[in-house]
Design an enzyme around this catalytic site. Structure first.
Site, PDB file in Angstrom:
ATOM      1  N   TRP A  19       0.847  -1.192   0.000  1.00 49.05           N
ATOM      2  CA  TRP A  19       0.000   0.000   0.000  1.00 49.05           C
ATOM      3  C   TRP A  19       0.884   1.243   0.000  1.00 49.05           C
ATOM      4  CZ3 TRP A  19      -5.222  -0.095  -0.467  1.00 49.05           C
ATOM      5  CH2 TRP A  19      -5.907   1.103  -0.275  1.00 49.05           C
ATOM      6  N   HIS A  49      -0.711  -5.545   6.824  1.00 46.36           N
ATOM      7  CA  HIS A  49      -1.608  -5.566   5.664  1.00 46.36           C
ATOM      8  C   HIS A  49      -0.859  -5.805   4.363  1.00 46.36           C
ATOM      9  CE1 HIS A  49      -4.999  -4.154   8.128  1.00 46.36           C
ATOM     10  NE2 HIS A  49      -4.043  -3.580   8.809  1.00 46.36           N
ATOM     11  N   HIS A  53      -4.127 -10.845   3.204  1.00 45.49           N
ATOM     12  CA  HIS A  53      -4.281 -10.552   4.631  1.00 45.49           C
ATOM     13  C   HIS A  53      -5.746 -10.367   5.006  1.00 45.49           C
ATOM     14  CE1 HIS A  53      -4.430  -6.528   2.831  1.00 45.49           C
ATOM     15  NE2 HIS A  53      -5.160  -6.188   3.877  1.00 45.49           N
ATOM     16  N   ASP A  55      -8.379  -8.035   7.464  1.00 45.16           N
ATOM     17  CA  ASP A  55      -8.538  -6.814   8.250  1.00 45.16           C
ATOM     18  C   ASP A  55      -9.329  -7.152   9.501  1.00 45.16           C
ATOM     19  OD1 ASP A  55      -7.303  -5.313   6.305  1.00 45.16           O
ATOM     20  OD2 ASP A  55      -9.118  -4.264   5.649  1.00 45.16           O
ATOM     21  N   HIS A  59      -8.834  -2.196  12.637  1.00 42.50           N
ATOM     22  CA  HIS A  59      -8.106  -1.479  11.586  1.00 42.50           C
ATOM     23  C   HIS A  59      -8.762  -0.143  11.258  1.00 42.50           C
ATOM     24  CE1 HIS A  59      -5.748  -0.761   8.045  1.00 42.50           C
ATOM     25  NE2 HIS A  59      -6.698  -1.080   7.182  1.00 42.50           N
ATOM     26  N   HIS A 160     -15.670  -0.757   4.265  1.00 41.62           N
ATOM     27  CA  HIS A 160     -15.183  -1.412   5.490  1.00 41.62           C
ATOM     28  C   HIS A 160     -16.236  -1.339   6.593  1.00 41.62           C
ATOM     29  CE1 HIS A 160     -11.122  -1.132   3.667  1.00 41.62           C
ATOM     30  NE2 HIS A 160     -10.754  -2.038   4.554  1.00 41.62           N
ATOM     31  N   GLU A 172      -8.366  -9.688   1.963  1.00 38.34           N
ATOM     32  CA  GLU A 172      -7.942  -8.888   0.811  1.00 38.34           C
ATOM     33  C   GLU A 172      -6.677  -9.459   0.172  1.00 38.34           C
ATOM     34  OE1 GLU A 172      -9.646  -4.559   2.330  1.00 38.34           O
ATOM     35  OE2 GLU A 172      -7.626  -5.166   2.939  1.00 38.34           O
TER      36      GLU A 172
END
Length: 208
Positions: A19, A49, A53, A55, A59, A160, A172
């Site tokens: 990310w 992440h 992974h 969440d 998070h 989310h 994800e």
């Protein structure tokens, strides 16, 4: 004859995409066998992440459950892989014509594959109505081959929150480009990291 497991995890490599602005993945030997006289000892630096992974609600919600508080049964069991390639957004509108009855885990193929060493400029995200729709269908886990259920620049994290508010957990960065739409058994257990907001997983599918 044992059924073959299909690995749907991203390999963790030092040149993998992460990310934007997050901690890069790095593996190195802290000590070599030559140094210790007996063994090699590796060291990993990573974001929670990175790659494939889960969440945890913490998070994006200060009051949400942390990884060690999650029910691990959510991440093991029957799952359906559905191809929604070509959809810029996915919600009730895109899924209501698909047979989702009787499943608790939904894995969505949103692209034909991508370069895992480059963060995608664009990826499929999810509508704010996704959580309630999946709850109505009895689905407790949503998996996507994208890096997030929300856009890179989202600050409200609508998808989310929609999923969390409706009891749907998030997986994800799965790799589905070689997986045919069908029913499988999913095994995607998070590490038991106390206090964590997410965890890398080794996600695999077994044909039912």
């Amino acid at each position: 004859m044992k059924q073959r497991l299909i690995d749907i995890s991203q390999p963790l490599t030092n040149d993998m995409a992460v990310w934007p602005g997050d901690t890069p993945f790095n593996f190195k030997l802290s000590f070599t066998k030559e140094q210790t006289g007996s063994v090699n000892i590796g060291q990993i630096t990573t974001s929670a992440h990175t790659g494939t992974h889960i969440d945890a609600p913490y998070h994006f919600d200060e009051q949400g459950k942390k990884v060690h508080e999650l029910d691990i049964n959510i991440y093991v069991g029957p799952a359906r892989v559905v191809d929604v390639t070509g959809c810029e957004m996915v919600g009730r509108e895109e899924l209501e014509h698909i047979d989702l009855e009787g499943i608790e885990r939904l894995l969505l193929k949103t692209s034909g594959g991508r370069d895992l060493n480059r963060f995608p400029e664009k990826f499929t995200v999810f509508r704010e109505n996704i959580g309630l729709f999946l709850k109505e269908k009895g689905i407790r886990l949503l998996g996507t081959d994208g890096p997030s259920v929300d856009a890179v620049d989202s600050k409200t994290m609508d998808a989310h929150h929609s999923l969390n508010d409706n009891g749907v957990y998030i997986l994800e960065n799965i790799v589905l480009n070689e997986v045919e739409p069908d029913d499988y058994e999913l095994i995607a257990l998070p590490l038991s990291i106390k206090g964590a907001d997410g965890s890398p997983v080794r996600a695999v599918l077994r044909q039912l």
